[in-house]
Design an enzyme around this catalytic site. Structure first.
Site, PDB file in Angstrom:
ATOM      1  N   CYS A  99       0.835  -1.206   0.000  1.00  0.00           N
ATOM      2  CA  CYS A  99       0.000   0.000   0.000  1.00  0.00           C
ATOM      3  C   CYS A  99       0.872   1.259   0.000  1.00  0.00           C
ATOM      4  CB  CYS A  99      -0.929  -0.002   1.213  1.00  0.00           C
ATOM      5  SG  CYS A  99      -2.017  -1.434   1.283  1.00  0.00           S
ATOM      6  N   HIS A 100       1.945   1.213   0.753  1.00  0.00           N
ATOM      7  CA  HIS A 100       2.922   2.301   0.815  1.00  0.00           C
ATOM      8  C   HIS A 100       3.482   2.577  -0.583  1.00  0.00           C
ATOM      9  CE1 HIS A 100       6.326   4.455   2.834  1.00  0.00           C
ATOM     10  NE2 HIS A 100       6.956   4.051   1.766  1.00  0.00           N
TER      11      HIS A 100
END
Length: 176
Positions: free
Chosen positions: A69-70
């Site tokens: 997600c980062h």
């Protein structure tokens, strides 16, 4: 409410996804999601209607504090500089708005991160609620100026990134 089994997983864990999958041509469900505006020290709400007449990209993630997600949120941040004018990007998770604001400030990401922490309705409406985790399935939606879904990608393997180029191409074609 529809439950879809086997359409999302991480490593060996099969996850149940709640809600119907949206398809190209569907009207995008409205939403009201939160973000923390650090400059005002205030909680704000964003609705789909706030950007009516624009192209919107919804980058839906499990949590900003996870590696994939980062990476994805940074990728959309960098791609945003090459998108046509009038395109709005939102990263959406069930993270608390305060945590999202801290992450954004630390990472230098400028597009809004929206939180569905108060309710799982966004997850159900967009067909991305992971029942076992009470998080959202990694997905990407592109919504045109008329609130129609013009791109929908549901990522089955939660350790994989979405197809950035496919969504990017749809945006460029639509904005042209």
């Amino acid at each position: 409410m529809t439950e879809r089994i086997g359409e999302a997983f991480e490593f060996g864990e099969q996850l149940t996804v709640v809600g119907d999958k949206l398809q190209v041509g569907d009207k995008a469900p409205d939403f009201a999601l939160d973000y923390f505006d650090a400059a005002k020290s205030a909680m704000e709400s964003v609705q789909l209607a706030d950007t009516a007449g624009q192209i919107r990209l919804l980058h839906v993630v499990n949590s900003l504090d996870t590696p994939v997600c980062h990476i994805g949120t940074h990728r959309w941040h960098h791609l945003s500089a090459t998108l046509p004018a009038g395109v709005t990007i939102y990263t959406i998770s069930m993270d608390l708005p305060f945590a999202q604001a801290r992450w954004q400030a630390a990472e230098g990401v400028t597009h809004h991160s929206l939180s569905s922490h108060r309710s799982d309705q966004f997850g159900k409406d967009y067909g991305v609620l992971l029942k076992e985790w009470r998080l959202l399935q990694r997905s990407v939606f592109v919504i045109d100026a008329n609130d129609q879904i013009i791109y929908a990608e549901y990522v089955n393997d939660q350790m994989q990134e979405p197809n950035y180029q496919a969504a990017f191409d749809i945006i460029r074609q639509t904005a042209a």
